[in-house]
Scaffold this motif. Structure first.
Motif, PDB file in Angstrom:
ATOM      1  N   ALA A 136     -78.263  78.980 132.816  1.00 34.49           N
ATOM      2  CA  ALA A 136     -77.654  77.909 132.010  1.00 34.49           C
ATOM      3  C   ALA A 136     -76.891  76.941 132.910  1.00 34.49           C
ATOM      4  N   MET A 137     -76.071  77.476 133.818  1.00 29.79           N
ATOM      5  CA  MET A 137     -75.273  76.610 134.685  1.00 29.79           C
ATOM      6  C   MET A 137     -76.182  75.769 135.588  1.00 29.79           C
ATOM      7  N   HIS A 138     -77.236  76.399 136.077  1.00 31.14           N
ATOM      8  CA  HIS A 138     -78.191  75.686 136.932  1.00 31.14           C
ATOM      9  C   HIS A 138     -78.809  74.518 136.151  1.00 31.14           C
ATOM     10  N   ARG A 139     -79.214  74.805 134.914  1.00 35.91           N
ATOM     11  CA  ARG A 139     -79.857  73.768 134.097  1.00 35.91           C
ATOM     12  C   ARG A 139     -78.907  72.642 133.726  1.00 35.91           C
ATOM     13  N   LEU A 140     -77.601  72.959 133.684  1.00 39.80           N
ATOM     14  CA  LEU A 140     -76.606  71.921 133.356  1.00 39.80           C
ATOM     15  C   LEU A 140     -76.221  71.088 134.587  1.00 39.80           C
ATOM     16  N   GLY A 141     -76.768  71.451 135.729  1.00 42.03           N
ATOM     17  CA  GLY A 141     -76.460  70.684 136.945  1.00 42.03           C
ATOM     18  C   GLY A 141     -75.297  71.260 137.727  1.00 42.03           C
ATOM     19  N   GLY A 142     -74.840  72.443 137.354  1.00 39.91           N
ATOM     20  CA  GLY A 142     -73.763  73.095 138.100  1.00 39.91           C
ATOM     21  C   GLY A 142     -74.316  74.275 138.872  1.00 39.91           C
ATOM     22  N   SER A 143     -73.423  75.120 139.361  1.00 37.82           N
ATOM     23  CA  SER A 143     -73.895  76.314 140.056  1.00 37.82           C
ATOM     24  C   SER A 143     -72.971  77.486 139.737  1.00 37.82           C
ATOM     25  N   SER A 144     -73.360  78.669 140.197  1.00 43.18           N
ATOM     26  CA  SER A 144     -72.562  79.853 139.858  1.00 43.18           C
ATOM     27  C   SER A 144     -72.502  80.810 141.038  1.00 43.18           C
ATOM     28  N   ILE A 145     -71.438  81.598 141.034  1.00 47.16           N
ATOM     29  CA  ILE A 145     -71.305  82.653 142.046  1.00 47.16           C
ATOM     30  C   ILE A 145     -71.046  83.956 141.308  1.00 47.16           C
ATOM     31  N   TYR A 146     -71.877  84.976 141.599  1.00 48.82           N
ATOM     32  CA  TYR A 146     -71.715  86.282 140.956  1.00 48.82           C
ATOM     33  C   TYR A 146     -70.863  87.178 141.841  1.00 48.82           C
ATOM     34  N   LEU A 147     -69.857  87.770 141.229  1.00 44.80           N
ATOM     35  CA  LEU A 147     -68.976  88.674 141.963  1.00 44.80           C
ATOM     36  C   LEU A 147     -68.962  90.022 141.256  1.00 44.80           C
ATOM     37  N   ASP A 148     -69.481  91.049 141.918  1.00 47.40           N
ATOM     38  CA  ASP A 148     -69.441  92.405 141.367  1.00 47.40           C
ATOM     39  C   ASP A 148     -67.989  92.884 141.471  1.00 47.40           C
ATOM     40  N   ALA A 149     -67.341  92.982 140.331  1.00 52.08           N
ATOM     41  CA  ALA A 149     -65.901  93.281 140.338  1.00 52.08           C
ATOM     42  C   ALA A 149     -65.584  94.612 141.007  1.00 52.08           C
ATOM     43  N   THR A 150     -66.575  95.526 141.006  1.00 48.60           N
ATOM     44  CA  THR A 150     -66.305  96.843 141.601  1.00 48.60           C
ATOM     45  C   THR A 150     -66.193  96.763 143.130  1.00 48.60           C
ATOM     46  N   THR A 151     -66.593  95.623 143.701  1.00 48.35           N
ATOM     47  CA  THR A 151     -66.453  95.467 145.159  1.00 48.35           C
ATOM     48  C   THR A 151     -65.241  94.600 145.513  1.00 48.35           C
ATOM     49  N   THR A 152     -64.444  94.241 144.516  1.00 45.01           N
ATOM     50  CA  THR A 152     -63.312  93.347 144.783  1.00 45.01           C
ATOM     51  C   THR A 152     -61.996  94.125 144.850  1.00 45.01           C
ATOM     52  N   GLN A 153     -60.949  93.423 145.230  1.00 46.15           N
ATOM     53  CA  GLN A 153     -59.611  94.043 145.297  1.00 46.15           C
ATOM     54  C   GLN A 153     -59.102  94.425 143.908  1.00 46.15           C
ATOM     55  N   PHE A 154     -59.679  93.804 142.876  1.00 43.70           N
ATOM     56  CA  PHE A 154     -59.329  94.158 141.488  1.00 43.70           C
ATOM     57  C   PHE A 154     -59.567  95.647 141.253  1.00 43.70           C
ATOM     58  N   SER A 155     -60.673  96.151 141.808  1.00 36.54           N
ATOM     59  CA  SER A 155     -61.003  97.577 141.598  1.00 36.54           C
ATOM     60  C   SER A 155     -60.068  98.476 142.418  1.00 36.54           C
ATOM     61  N   ARG A 156     -59.280  97.872 143.328  1.00 40.01           N
ATOM     62  CA  ARG A 156     -58.296  98.652 144.099  1.00 40.01           C
ATOM     63  C   ARG A 156     -56.878  98.389 143.604  1.00 40.01           C
ATOM     64  N   GLY A 157     -56.796  97.745 142.420  1.00 43.35           N
ATOM     65  CA  GLY A 157     -55.480  97.616 141.806  1.00 43.35           C
ATOM     66  C   GLY A 157     -54.845  96.233 141.854  1.00 43.35           C
ATOM     67  N   GLU A 158     -55.521  95.224 142.431  1.00 44.00           N
ATOM     68  CA  GLU A 158     -54.933  93.877 142.379  1.00 44.00           C
ATOM     69  C   GLU A 158     -54.844  93.473 140.908  1.00 44.00           C
ATOM     70  N   SER A 159     -53.782  92.791 140.550  1.00 43.56           N
ATOM     71  CA  SER A 159     -53.558  92.525 139.127  1.00 43.56           C
ATOM     72  C   SER A 159     -54.584  91.544 138.564  1.00 43.56           C
ATOM     73  N   VAL A 160     -54.748  91.610 137.254  1.00 44.37           N
ATOM     74  CA  VAL A 160     -55.654  90.673 136.568  1.00 44.37           C
ATOM     75  C   VAL A 160     -55.186  89.239 136.826  1.00 44.37           C
ATOM     76  N   GLU A 161     -53.861  89.067 136.775  1.00 38.35           N
ATOM     77  CA  GLU A 161     -53.308  87.721 136.919  1.00 38.35           C
ATOM     78  C   GLU A 161     -53.604  87.143 138.306  1.00 38.35           C
ATOM     79  N   ASP A 162     -53.372  87.951 139.356  1.00 41.42           N
ATOM     80  CA  ASP A 162     -53.613  87.441 140.718  1.00 41.42           C
ATOM     81  C   ASP A 162     -55.105  87.232 140.961  1.00 41.42           C
ATOM     82  N   THR A 163     -55.926  88.101 140.383  1.00 37.03           N
ATOM     83  CA  THR A 163     -57.384  87.960 140.525  1.00 37.03           C
ATOM     84  C   THR A 163     -57.832  86.653 139.868  1.00 37.03           C
ATOM     85  N   THR A 164     -57.334  86.423 138.661  1.00 38.29           N
ATOM     86  CA  THR A 164     -57.735  85.229 137.910  1.00 38.29           C
ATOM     87  C   THR A 164     -57.273  83.962 138.624  1.00 38.29           C
TER      88      THR A 164
END
Ligand code: CP
Ligand code: NVA
Length: 299
Positions: A60-88
């Motif tokens: 959808a984003m591609h068709r609208l002329g934008g782009s996207s980046i996929y982030l597997d949350a299980t590989t991020t600092q969020f999964s090690r306890g970084e807060s939702v707020e700081d992640t966002t």
């Protein structure tokens, strides 16, 4: 921080908002392509697996002329306890809009509260609002929304059922929730939906499906419930949408499933692969509605 519009729940939207999104979707479906200004960037932050939602948002984003980046949350600092707020906050420094698939619904609400860019719920344990918008678009297209009854069979306590009953009742569509007595629908979602419209709960599959224009089911074991698989499959015995079960609905009833499907568990192969099934049109419409949601939120 300026307040931005997010989509964490169907209840973030008024009836008018839903109609506007469906209207944008119809235009896109009719080939009136939309292009977003400034080539916006979408962050897809996913804690759980996905085939359709991830792919339809990226397409959808591609068709609208934008782009996207996929982030597997299980590989991020969020999964090690970084807060939702700081992640966002971090994600919103680099991107223009976020779609997140999370376990905890509370976390998507916290994301939406701490963001400077719109946040979209791409499924949590309590809701699947983009799916419900897409499904209501499919129902409108194939059946219209007047004097329609949607029967949801199976896991009437799950995210898909919660969002679907909110979306249907918002637009005046009658809902029947059909499931075993051991599985109770969420009291909160039931009362929210009943404030807007009609929802009846049935344990008897024949009574529940009687007069239904749409027969809908979802998996019996949702993501995160794998440890209870055996017990749940036992509880849902008798609630498979089989040829016999669908014969209790109207003759011209359509069969819907958000997918992924398990043939021989929540639906028989002759129903999902049969004439009444619209599951592939339904899956296709996810890309239409994701475009409409992105265009609507990004203006
Ligand atoms: N219907 C749906 O959300 O499918 P995925 O889990 O593949 O995204
Ligand atoms: N209820 C299912 C929906 C999958 C799209 C789950 O949460 O796994």
């Amino acid at each position: 921080m300026a307040k931005v519009r997010s989509l964490t729940s169907i209840n973030d939207l008024s009836k008018r908002d839903v109609e506007d999104i469906l209207g944008v979707a119809k235009q896109i479906d009719e080939g009136k392509a939309k292009t977003l200004k400034g080539s916006p960037l979408l962050a897809l932050f996913f804690e759980k697996q996905s085939t359709r939602t991830r792919m339809s948002f990226e397409a959808a984003m591609h068709r609208l002329g934008g782009s996207s980046i996929y982030l597997d949350a299980t590989t991020t600092q969020f999964s090690r306890g970084e807060s939702v707020e700081d992640t966002t906050r971090t994600l919103s420094l680099y991107t223009d809009i976020i779609a997140a698939r999370l376990y905890s619904h509370d976390n998507i609400v916290r994301m939406a509260r701490s963001t400077s860019v719109p946040v979209i719920n791409a499924l949590t344990d309590l809701e699947h609002p983009c799916q419900a918008l897409s499904d209501i678009y499919t129902i409108k297209k194939l059946k219209g929304l007047r004097n329609i009854k949607v029967a949801f069979v199976g896991d009437i306590a799950a995210n898909t059922a919660n969002s679907l009953m909110l979306a249907c009742t918002k637009l005046g569509v009658k809902v029947a929730l059909v499931g075993p007595s051991a599985v109770k629908p969420s009291r909160l979602y039931l009362s929210r939906a009943r404030k807007q419209g009609s929802v009846d709960v049935f344990n008897d599959i024949k009574k529940g499906l009687s007069g239904a224009d749409v027969v809908y089911t979802d998996v019996f074991v949702s993501m995160g419930e794998e440890a209870e698989r055996k017990k749940r499959l036992q509880e849902f015995k008798g609630y498979e949408v089989s040829k016999k079960a669908i014969s209790y609905a109207r003759k011209d009833a359509i069969f819907m499933h958000c997918l992924p499907a398990h043939r021989g568990v929540e639906v028989s192969a002759d129903v999902i692969d049969g004439k009444q099934s619209v599951v592939w049109e339904q899956a296709r419409n996810k890309m239409i509605i994701e475009q409409a949601i992105l265009a609507w939120l990004l203006g």
